[in-house]
Design an enzyme around this catalytic site. Structure first.
Site, PDB file in Angstrom:
ATOM      1  N   GLY A   1      49.835  43.218  29.382  1.00 34.61           N
ATOM      2  CA  GLY A   1      49.630  44.472  30.103  1.00 34.61           C
ATOM      3  C   GLY A   1      49.142  45.615  29.252  1.00 34.61           C
TER       4      GLY A   1
ATOM      5  N   PRO B   1      48.383  38.701  26.029  1.00 35.08           N
ATOM      6  CA  PRO B   1      47.257  39.590  26.305  1.00 35.08           C
ATOM      7  C   PRO B   1      46.120  38.865  27.014  1.00 35.08           C
ATOM      8  CG  PRO B   1      47.204  38.910  24.020  1.00 35.08           C
ATOM      9  CD  PRO B   1      48.457  38.315  24.618  1.00 35.08           C
ATOM     10  N   GLY B   2      45.532  39.506  27.983  1.00 35.24           N
ATOM     11  CA  GLY B   2      44.362  38.959  28.668  1.00 35.24           C
ATOM     12  C   GLY B   2      43.269  40.007  28.720  1.00 35.24           C
TER      13      GLY B   2
ATOM     14  N   CYS C   1      28.859  44.389  53.324  1.00 40.06           N
ATOM     15  CA  CYS C   1      28.942  45.097  54.594  1.00 40.06           C
ATOM     16  C   CYS C   1      30.341  45.689  54.773  1.00 40.06           C
ATOM     17  CB  CYS C   1      28.594  44.148  55.740  1.00 40.06           C
ATOM     18  SG  CYS C   1      28.301  44.990  57.296  1.00 40.06           S
ATOM     19  N   GLU C   2      30.693  46.617  53.885  1.00 40.49           N
ATOM     20  CA  GLU C   2      31.973  47.313  53.895  1.00 40.49           C
ATOM     21  C   GLU C   2      31.747  48.732  53.399  1.00 40.49           C
ATOM     22  OE1 GLU C   2      35.031  46.357  54.820  1.00 40.49           O
ATOM     23  OE2 GLU C   2      34.509  44.269  55.285  1.00 40.49           O
TER      24      GLU C   2
ATOM     25  N   TYR D   1      38.987  40.294  35.133  1.00 41.14           N
ATOM     26  CA  TYR D   1      39.195  40.304  36.581  1.00 41.14           C
ATOM     27  C   TYR D   1      37.940  40.622  37.374  1.00 41.14           C
ATOM     28  CZ  TYR D   1      43.905  40.283  34.796  1.00 41.14           C
ATOM     29  OH  TYR D   1      45.023  39.944  34.094  1.00 41.14           O
TER      30      TYR D   1
END
Length: 440
Positions: free
Chosen positions: A247, A290-291, A360-361, A390
């Site tokens: 994190g 860790p990522g 389409c949002e 991510y």
């Protein structure tokens, strides 16, 4: 600018020595570009930080959910990291990449019997058990196989990290782990210690993501140790491993001020050593996960600018050929990014625009307030920074958009590590109701 990013004499952005505009021309857009030199630098920073604490044994596990591909898993393995996986798919990827199974840690709040069977078949190193159902199922499966497995118990310490509510995981009201204060954790320790096939090595906790302060880690570690003295004396449980999760925050925009990696590690190590001394306990091996802090800043996404729309007195929209399908974070939890026009990187960026995706949002907005040169136009290349975590891993096929390609760059060399999907890929698993034959 991050890592090896520079602006060339031609006014173009260069990443890892490669011209971003040429990368877009060669590989198409949207395109995920990873500066592997920066990934390696981040890994070394973690390793160097731990090496300063000679009294500690430690292990760094790359949290593969941030970005999981065969090439990335192999890179993590080359640097001696362990690996955190959270699904059968991530486990399959790791094994196909040739990652040593004994260095794999399997997470998840709802591991299926099939996933656990795959983990046991592969003889992975550790399962991080998340709940009583899993504890019972894993014991039964190991008993039927005559097999043993090392485990950690994921503990919810009742600590809230200062981050977005969707990525807080250490407070009491969460789906993850055994709660510490209501007796669940103690009961789980008791059951694990009395299992014939589960070898309880220690505890795990993870308080959240994109954390910019150390207080949450201090409080979580102290909360765990407040119970350890009693558990060791009454249940003879000696914690050999303490995994404090990950994190660690990164710099997405100029408004972010993350702590140096070494500061997090120093505080974690010092707090654990102090707590062990205070409670007369042996110092456990310290694990972290860790990522984002390894791959986040190394990633840049390239887009081609398309249509624009000006609403006088309100804003100007510029659309790109990607959006929430390749980066859901802005729509999911209001994540912020910065960008430049890669083919006009040396021009003043003074025009404020909103970068809109093509889905389409109405909510498909990548950057609400971006600054680009006045001369920016359709066909230019936009580079969005810090998309290494991510983006690819949370990509979707909404609106039937194919997933982008992924390229690794270093020292002016570019290597494709994930091919761009085709329209044929989108329907590969579809089963039609009837055979369709077109008439000529």
């Amino acid at each position: 600018m991050h890592g090896t990013q520079t602006i060339g004499k031609n006014g173009h952005l260069y990443i890892g020595g490669s011209d971003a505009v040429r990368l877009a021309e060669k590989f198409g857009t949207p395109l995920y570009v990873y500066d592997t030199a920066l990934i390696k630098q981040k890994i070394r920073l973690f390793q160097e930080a731990f090496s300063r604490h000679s009294a500690l044994n430690w292990q760094i596990a790359y949290a593969s959910k941030a970005f999981s591909t065969l090439a990335m898993i192999q890179l993590a393995g080359d640097f001696g990291l362990s690996l955190d996986v959270v699904s059968g798919g991530e486990l399959y990827t790791a094994l196909k990449a040739g990652f040593p199974p004994e260095r794999i840690h399997f997470h998840g709040n709802n591991k299926s019997a099939d996933e656990l069977a795959r983990a046991l078949d592969a003889k992975i190193g550790t399962v991080i058990v998340d709940n009583f159902s899993e504890l019972s199922m894993l014991e039964q499966m190991c008993a039927a196989r005559g097999q043993k497995i090392e485990i950690l118990l994921r503990i919810t310490p009742g600590v809230e990290a200062h981050t977005h509510e969707f990525i807080m995981t250490g407070h009491d009201d969460t789906k993850f782990g055994f709660n510490l204060d209501n007796g669940m954790a103690e009961r789980a320790v008791f059951l694990a210690l009395h299992s014939e096939h589960l070898i309880l090595k220690g505890l795990h906790c993870h308080i959240g993501s994109q954390i910019f302060e150390t207080e949450g880690f201090i409080r979580a570690i102290r909360a765990l140790f407040s119970h350890m003295n009693e558990w060791e004396h009454h249940m003879h449980f000696r914690m050999k491993v303490l995994n404090v999760g990950g994190g660690f925050g990164i710099k997405y925009t100029s408004k972010d001020h993350p702590l140096p990696i070494g500061r997090f590690i120093d505080v974690i190590a010092d707090t654990i050593e102090d707590e062990c001394a205070r409670h007369s306990l042996c110092i456990p091996e310290v694990w972290i996960e860790p990522g984002r802090s390894i791959v986040g800043e190394a990633g840049t996404t390239l887009y081609t600018l398309g249509s624009s729309k000006t609403i006088p007195g309100i804003r100007e929209f510029i659309s790109i050929d990607g959006g929430m399908t390749d980066n859901i974070r802005p729509a999911l939890y209001q994540a912020n990014y910065e960008a430049i026009c890669a083919n006009r990187a040396d021009e003043p960026a003074e025009k404020k625009v909103t970068i809109a995706g093509k889905c389409c949002e109405t909510g498909d907005v990548l950057i609400k307030d971006a600054f680009v040169p006045e001369s920016c136009k359709m066909g230019d290349i936009l580079a969005v920074f810090c998309t290494g975590a991510y983006g690819y891993s949370m990509a979707s096929h909404y609106n039937r958009l194919p997933n982008p390609a992924v390229v690794f760059v270093e020292d002016g060399e570019a290597s494709i590590v994930v091919r761009r999907e085709t329209y044929e890929d989108l329907i590969r698993n579809d089963v039609p109701l009837r055979t369709f034959s077109s008439r000529q």
